[in-house]
Each structure stands twice: as structure tokens, then as C-alpha cells.
Design a protein around this motif. Structure first.
Motif, PDB file in Angstrom:
ATOM      1  N   ARG A  87       4.704  24.356  -2.933  1.00 53.15           N
ATOM      2  CA  ARG A  87       3.910  23.281  -2.317  1.00 53.15           C
ATOM      3  C   ARG A  87       4.783  22.197  -1.684  1.00 53.15           C
ATOM      4  N   HIS A  88       5.940  21.900  -2.310  1.00 54.62           N
ATOM      5  CA  HIS A  88       6.793  20.845  -1.745  1.00 54.62           C
ATOM      6  C   HIS A  88       7.717  21.392  -0.658  1.00 54.62           C
ATOM      7  N   ASP A 137      13.634  29.353  -8.000  1.00 59.70           N
ATOM      8  CA  ASP A 137      12.737  29.486  -9.157  1.00 59.70           C
ATOM      9  C   ASP A 137      13.093  30.800  -9.855  1.00 59.70           C
ATOM     10  N   ILE A 138      12.846  30.824 -11.164  1.00 65.91           N
ATOM     11  CA  ILE A 138      13.184  32.035 -11.923  1.00 65.91           C
ATOM     12  C   ILE A 138      12.142  33.142 -11.730  1.00 65.91           C
ATOM     13  N   ALA A 139      10.933  32.762 -11.322  1.00 73.35           N
ATOM     14  CA  ALA A 139       9.816  33.716 -11.305  1.00 73.35           C
ATOM     15  C   ALA A 139       9.756  34.466  -9.978  1.00 73.35           C
ATOM     16  N   ALA A 183      13.148  24.715  -9.079  1.00 75.19           N
ATOM     17  CA  ALA A 183      11.986  25.281  -9.789  1.00 75.19           C
ATOM     18  C   ALA A 183      10.720  25.015  -8.967  1.00 75.19           C
ATOM     19  N   GLY A 184      10.770  25.463  -7.730  1.00 76.37           N
ATOM     20  CA  GLY A 184       9.767  25.081  -6.731  1.00 76.37           C
ATOM     21  C   GLY A 184       8.414  25.761  -6.838  1.00 76.37           C
ATOM     22  N   GLY A 185       8.267  26.720  -7.764  1.00 78.52           N
ATOM     23  CA  GLY A 185       6.950  27.321  -8.022  1.00 78.52           C
ATOM     24  C   GLY A 185       6.310  27.914  -6.787  1.00 78.52           C
ATOM     25  N   GLU A 239      16.399  32.423  -9.060  1.00 78.90           N
ATOM     26  CA  GLU A 239      17.579  31.965  -9.807  1.00 78.90           C
ATOM     27  C   GLU A 239      17.164  31.439 -11.163  1.00 78.90           C
ATOM     28  N   ASP A 240      17.992  31.711 -12.155  1.00 79.79           N
ATOM     29  CA  ASP A 240      17.798  31.115 -13.473  1.00 79.79           C
ATOM     30  C   ASP A 240      18.582  29.806 -13.502  1.00 79.79           C
ATOM     31  N   LEU A 241      17.861  28.704 -13.585  1.00 78.58           N
ATOM     32  CA  LEU A 241      18.507  27.396 -13.458  1.00 78.58           C
ATOM     33  C   LEU A 241      19.201  26.951 -14.738  1.00 78.58           C
ATOM     34  N   PHE A 286      10.365  18.656  -9.641  1.00 81.35           N
ATOM     35  CA  PHE A 286       9.021  18.290 -10.106  1.00 81.35           C
ATOM     36  C   PHE A 286       8.650  19.180 -11.288  1.00 81.35           C
ATOM     37  N   PHE A 287       8.442  18.542 -12.421  1.00 79.93           N
ATOM     38  CA  PHE A 287       7.922  19.217 -13.614  1.00 79.93           C
ATOM     39  C   PHE A 287       8.826  20.348 -14.084  1.00 79.93           C
ATOM     40  N   PHE A 288      10.102  20.049 -14.125  1.00 81.29           N
ATOM     41  CA  PHE A 288      11.104  20.952 -14.688  1.00 81.29           C
ATOM     42  C   PHE A 288      12.174  20.066 -15.302  1.00 81.29           C
TER      43      PHE A 288
END
Ligand SMILES: C[S@@+](CC[C@H](N)C(=O)[O-])C[C@H]1O[C@@H](n2cnc3c(N)ncnc32)[C@H](O)[C@@H]1O
Length: 188
Positions: free
Chosen positions: A46-47, A62-64, A41-43, A87-89, A105-107
Motif C-alpha cells: 500500500r505504501h 517482505d518475507i512473505a 516489511a511492505g506487505g 527477504e528475511d529482515l 510501518f507495523f514491523f
């Protein structure tokens, strides 16, 4: 590791201070020649971008779709080190012993915890950070308790790993953070 101090980094691409500290203290000493990492879910990337710049090969999921497109644009010339996956995790399968490093991070999706451990290579690191229930009094972050860690929950969820760092942050936020290493390979 001492609890992370706030770093003066700015902007949506600033890596979390946990990753910056963990890179110096654990990632670089254990993997001086870099390796393969999965950013869950790396958005905005940034990482993934931080690690690609350090020579790592990264898979960012990430799903988006729009988020992935942004992450690719943000990566610039480092995009060729990053495998971008929409991907839908909720249906996560990371394979077996595929990654030297996994970032979350934050998921929070508890069902994937055993899959995360399975997907780590022996000696691999899991770096996980998320909101705790203590975040409620500061605002921001999820309000549904299903998406918040309880006390010691993150620690207890990965007892099979060697815990290199664990902290629950309570000043101005509610966060739990873990750096764990897969030293014992589960049988089967
Ligand atoms: C709070 S953001 C965190 C992004 C990134 N890890 C970071 O720290 O910058 C949560 C991310 O989870 C992604 N997400 C939410 N549900 C998902 C799902 N079912 N499968 C994959 N990604 C999902 C969102 O698109 C979003 O990018």
C-alpha cells in the motif's frame, strides 16, 4: 506536525494517514523530484504503490512470498517502479547512504535501527509507525511486548535524527509515529 487525524480511506491498499500527511508536509517539499525509497516489511504494497504513483522508485522487502506476489499484482502498471524483494529482515543490511526515504510501518525489530540510519542518505527521511504497549487494551496488534514500543521508545531510539514529527496516539489505539531526518552523519 499535528497528530494525524483519521482519514476516510478504505481497503487494504489505503496508505496510513501518517504517510499521506508526511508526504504533503515533508516528503514533497524536501524531494520535489522524488527519489529512492525502501519500504521495510511492505506487505501488500500500500505504501510502495502510493509512492510509485508519486514518481518514486521503491524497493519493497517482505518475507512473505505470497504477499510480494499480491503486492506486485496490486501495483498494476506501477510495478515497474517497484523492486520487489523477498527477504528475511532478521538479516537486514540496507547498505550505506542508499535511500532518500525509508518506511517502516507495523514491523518492529530493534536490532535493525542502526542499519536504518546507516542506509539513509544525508538529508534522508525515516518514517516509522508501530504499535505501543497501550494497544493492549483495544485488542488487535501483537500481544508480545517484544513487538510493542514502550513510552517514548521510538523517539529515544532515533535521537540521532532531527525529529520533524513525533506522536503517541492513545485514542482508540496505541501507536507511536516518527518522522526523522538524517542531518548529522555519524563518523566512521
Ligand atoms: C503488520 S504487516 C505490515 C505491512 C505493511 N508495512 C503495512 O503497514 O501495510 C507486517 C509485515 O511484516 C512482514 N514480516 C514479518 N516478519 C518478517 C521478517 N522476518 N522479514 C521480513 N518481513 C517480515 C510480514 O510478512 C508482513 O507483511
Amino acid at each position: 506536525m499535528e497528530p494525524a487525524l483519521p482519514r476516510r480511506t478504505h481497503g487494504k491498499l489505503a496508505p496510513d494517514s501518517l504517510l499521506i500527511d508526511a508526504f504533503d508536509r515533508y516528503i514533497e517539499p524536501l524531494f520535489p523530484n522524488a527519489g529512492v525509497t525502501l519500504d521495510i516489511a511492505g506487505g501488500t504494497g500500500r505504501h510502495a504503490i502510493f509512492l510509485a504513483k508519486k514518481g518514486w522508485n521503491v524497493r519493497l522487502t517482505d518475507i512473505a512470498e505470497a504477499g510480494i506476489a499480491n503486492a506486485r499484482a496490486n501495483a498494476g502498471s506501477f510495478a515497474n517502479r517497484i523492486d520487489f524483494r523477498v527477504e528475511d529482515l532478521t538479516r537486514f543490511d540496507g547498505g550505506r547512504e542508499s535511500y532518500d526515504l525509508i518506511l517502516v510501518f507495523f514491523f518492529l525489530r530493534r536490532e535493525m535501527f542502526p542499519e536504518l540510519v546507516k542506509a539513509l542518505k544525508p538529508g534522508g527521511l525515516l518514517i516509522y509507525k508501530g504499535y505501543t504497549r497501550g494497544q493492549a487494551k483495544f485488542g488487535g496488534g501483537p500481544t508480545n511486548p517484544d513487538y510493542l514500543f514502550g513510552e517514548n521508545e521510538l523517539l529515544d531510539s532515533f535521537r540521532g535524527l532531527q525529529v520533524l514529527h513525533y506522536a503517541e496516539l492513545i485514542r482508540d489505539c496505541g501507536r507511536a509515529e516518527l518522522v526523522g531526518r538524517k542531518v548529522h552523519v555519524p563518523a566512521g
